[in-house]
Design an enzyme around this catalytic site. Structure first.
Site, PDB file in Angstrom:
ATOM      1  N   CYS A  71     -33.504 -23.625  19.023  1.00 27.39           N
ATOM      2  CA  CYS A  71     -33.641 -22.198  18.760  1.00 27.39           C
ATOM      3  C   CYS A  71     -35.098 -21.767  18.896  1.00 27.39           C
ATOM      4  O   CYS A  71     -35.994 -22.404  18.328  1.00 27.39           O
ATOM      5  CB  CYS A  71     -33.133 -21.877  17.355  1.00 27.39           C
ATOM      6  SG  CYS A  71     -33.368 -20.154  16.865  1.00 27.39           S
ATOM      7  N   GLN A 286     -14.489 -21.104   3.637  1.00 27.41           N
ATOM      8  CA  GLN A 286     -15.514 -22.028   4.102  1.00 27.41           C
ATOM      9  C   GLN A 286     -15.982 -21.660   5.511  1.00 27.41           C
ATOM     10  O   GLN A 286     -15.160 -21.353   6.379  1.00 27.41           O
ATOM     11  CB  GLN A 286     -14.977 -23.464   4.103  1.00 27.41           C
ATOM     12  CG  GLN A 286     -14.720 -24.013   2.705  1.00 27.41           C
ATOM     13  CD  GLN A 286     -15.984 -24.540   2.048  1.00 27.41           C
ATOM     14  OE1 GLN A 286     -17.094 -24.341   2.537  1.00 27.41           O
ATOM     15  NE2 GLN A 286     -15.831 -25.202   0.916  1.00 27.41           N
ATOM     16  N   GLU A 336      -9.522 -19.337 -10.562  1.00 31.43           N
ATOM     17  CA  GLU A 336     -10.656 -18.728  -9.865  1.00 31.43           C
ATOM     18  C   GLU A 336     -11.060 -17.464 -10.601  1.00 31.43           C
ATOM     19  O   GLU A 336     -10.214 -16.707 -11.082  1.00 31.43           O
ATOM     20  CB  GLU A 336     -10.276 -18.412  -8.416  1.00 31.43           C
ATOM     21  CG  GLU A 336     -11.285 -17.602  -7.641  1.00 31.43           C
ATOM     22  CD  GLU A 336     -12.648 -18.263  -7.560  1.00 31.43           C
ATOM     23  OE1 GLU A 336     -13.632 -17.606  -7.932  1.00 31.43           O
ATOM     24  OE2 GLU A 336     -12.718 -19.434  -7.131  1.00 31.43           O
ATOM     25  N   ASP A 451     -14.090 -27.866  -7.474  1.00 31.55           N
ATOM     26  CA  ASP A 451     -14.960 -27.490  -6.353  1.00 31.55           C
ATOM     27  C   ASP A 451     -15.888 -26.382  -6.853  1.00 31.55           C
ATOM     28  O   ASP A 451     -15.749 -25.216  -6.473  1.00 31.55           O
ATOM     29  CB  ASP A 451     -14.110 -27.013  -5.170  1.00 31.55           C
ATOM     30  CG  ASP A 451     -14.939 -26.692  -3.942  1.00 31.55           C
ATOM     31  OD1 ASP A 451     -16.164 -26.968  -3.957  1.00 31.55           O
ATOM     32  OD2 ASP A 451     -14.381 -26.150  -2.970  1.00 31.55           O
ATOM     33  N   CYS A 478     -21.244 -29.158  -3.574  1.00 35.74           N
ATOM     34  CA  CYS A 478     -22.178 -28.672  -2.560  1.00 35.74           C
ATOM     35  C   CYS A 478     -23.618 -28.971  -2.966  1.00 35.74           C
ATOM     36  O   CYS A 478     -24.550 -28.510  -2.324  1.00 35.74           O
ATOM     37  CB  CYS A 478     -21.988 -27.176  -2.326  1.00 35.74           C
ATOM     38  SG  CYS A 478     -22.244 -26.174  -3.793  1.00 35.74           S
TER      39      CYS A 478
END
Length: 523
Positions: A71, A286, A336, A451, A478
């Site tokens: 890039c 995602q 959630e 998650d 993550c």
């Protein structure tokens, strides 16, 4: 050593943020833009007692791990922190990062970590993997309309029309939007004055379906002569949805509360494996579908479902993992905090004919302990909200992901209003007998899948999982640092670390996903 001193430095390691690490005169220096193995002439930019920061003044001898950056604005943009490092070495670095965190933060023995860790799941092609992009619009010094990304730690737009991590169609979409704005005399939003109309262009693409959505975030409620925009965008192959989102607040939050479709469908459809998902402008989904499928298959493998198990899926989003698990489980219960995500999860279950997945709105750290402690009847929780209950509607922050103002996003911290902790099921009512059966299964699940956002699991949620004593806990993370922290707590509570697998969801960046399996130790 003083600021602006020039000195030779060999880069021996790389930090979590992607900076090169070297040592000189007993001090540790962090050098942005340097890669492992580089020999450089460095200039000190900040000096503390035992450490400092420096910039690359000259590369004396390039590392064998260094590659040309694909890039042209990689350094100015800052989103691809590892683009100058070969992809093979990126994967090695991410594996080592996970290993080091498990040992240093989690307190696991190195020989155990080496035994349970599996090779990282990398990509064959480490570019063009992002199915979502958010481009801010502004003006350059000449008053021309530009699109691009914010430079690191600023709101200065680095002009670019084609990010190499995104879909190739992004370039033609941005050109069509800017051509429309110029033709109709529409100005981009100015954060300083609060004037101007178009703030951001949000682009989503279903990689499996080929369907494309464009959403303009505007400082107003109407687009002048919007048909001219529609005419331009609908010439692009795959275009299925054009929306506008109104955000009239002086804020750095990208999306406003009101979204409406001005052409085509209100959502697009994409597939992970053979499961279809509807994606709206605000949906949490995602951003790397290629790796997400591999991640979820690994979660299914770790869960080791035989067909009769009950499973909790905490932080379930739009039900992506829940629906994967439901194919092999007896019952799955998803939790959630975002009501819109749960509505999407519910619709996705119907779309795929899945009847054994049940979804609830609320904080995992409040719902799970309240449910386990029996606060309120399950019949009331499963069907009707308790008196005075309300649910927070804030978006996820930070992979995933309010990807607000970030070029590369990851799961972030959930921000919410006060919540009473009541559990609200979003499906229709069930027979009383069915409610009791579900409650019994859910109270003692065989598997819990988590998650969480980048901050990891809440302490109360961790303690409740320990009290519920599932046979297996599958942790999708993550952030390897918070993963290691939480695994330490769970393993001190009667679980053993069995398997760990890093997953490279975001090549060219420092982010690394990881999935771990812990199993209850039988007394």
């Amino acid at each position: 050593m003083q600021k602006n001193d020039l000195f030779p430095l060999t880069i021996e390691d790389m930090a979590v943020g992607g900076e090169g690490i070297g040592h000189d005169q007993g001090m540790t220096f962090f050098v942005k833009g340097a890669v492992l193995g580089d020999q450089i002439m460095a200039r000190a930019t900040k000096v503390k007692k035992n450490y400092g920061y420096a910039r690359v003044e000259e590369i004396l001898r390039a590392s064998e791990n260094r590659v040309p950056e694909a890039c042209p604005i990689a350094r100015q943009c800052g989103g691809c922190q590892l683009q100058a490092l070969s992809y093979e070495k990126q994967k090695v670095w991410k594996e080592r990062r996970v290993r080091n965190d498990l040992i240093r933060i989690g307190g696991f023995a190195p020989e155990l970590v080496d035994r349970v860790m599996e090779p990282i799941l990398g990509m064959e092609k480490a570019f063009r993997y992002r199915n979502k992009a958010q481009f801010p619009l502004g003006e350059n010094r000449e008053g021309e309309i530009i699109s691009g990304f914010y430079a690191a730690r600023s709101h200065h737009i680095i002009p670019i029309d084609d990010c190499l991590l995104g879909a190739p169609e992004n370039e033609s979409i941005l050109k069509a939007v800017k051509d429309y704005m110029r033709a109709c005399g529409i100005r981009p939003y100015d954060e300083v004055t609060g004037r101007g109309l178009v703030r951001h262009v949000l682009i989503r693409k279903g990689f499996a379906s080929g369907q494309i959505m464009v959403c303009l975030i505007i400082n107003g409620r109407e687009l002048p002569r919007q048909q001219k925009l529609v005419d331009r965008l609908t010439k692009i192959a795959g275009m299925k949805s054009i929306c506008i989102n109104s955000n009239c607040k002086q804020t750095n939050v990208i999306m406003g509360d009101e979204t409406r479709c001005i052409w085509g469908q209100e959502s697009i459809v994409d597939y992970i494996g053979d499961i279809a998902f509807a994606i709206s402008p605000r949906s949490f989904y995602q951003v790397n579908p290629y790796q997400t499928a591999r991640l979820y298959e690994k979660a299914l493998e770790y869960a080791d479902l035989k067909g009769q198990e009950s499973v909790w899926d905490l932080y379930c989003g739009i039900g992506t993992i829940s629906l994967f698990l439901a194919r092999k489980a007896g019952q799955v219960y998803g939790v959630e905090i975002i009501p819109e995500a749960i509505e999407d999860a519910r619709a996705n279950a119907r779309r795929n004919g899945i009847e054994n997945a049940h979804f609830f709105v609320g904080k995992a750290e409040e719902i799970l302990p309240d449910f386990y402690e029996g606060k309120g009847s399950f019949a009331q929780r499963a069907g009707e909200p308790e008196k005075g209950m309300h649910s927070p509607a804030q978006d996820r922050g930070g992979h995933g992901q309010a990807e607000s103002g970030e070029n590369i996003s990851a799961h972030g911290q959930v921000k919410s209003r006060e919540n009473t902790g009541a559990l609200k099921k979003t499906e229709g009512s069930q027979e009383k007998k069915g409610r009791v059966a579900v409650a019994g299964d859910a109270l003692h699940p065989d598997v819990i899948v988590v998650d969480p956002p980048r901050k990891g699991c809440d302490g109360i949620c961790l303690q409740t999982m320990l009290r519920m004593q599932p046979d297996r806990i599958v942790y999708v993370s993550c952030d390897p640092a918070t993963l290691a922290r939480d695994l330490k707590i769970l393993c001190q509570g009667g679980y053993a670390l069995k398997r760990v697998c890093p997953v490279d969801q975001f090549p060219q960046t420092t982010h690394v996903e990881c999935i771990a399996l812990i199993q209850r130790v039988k007394s």
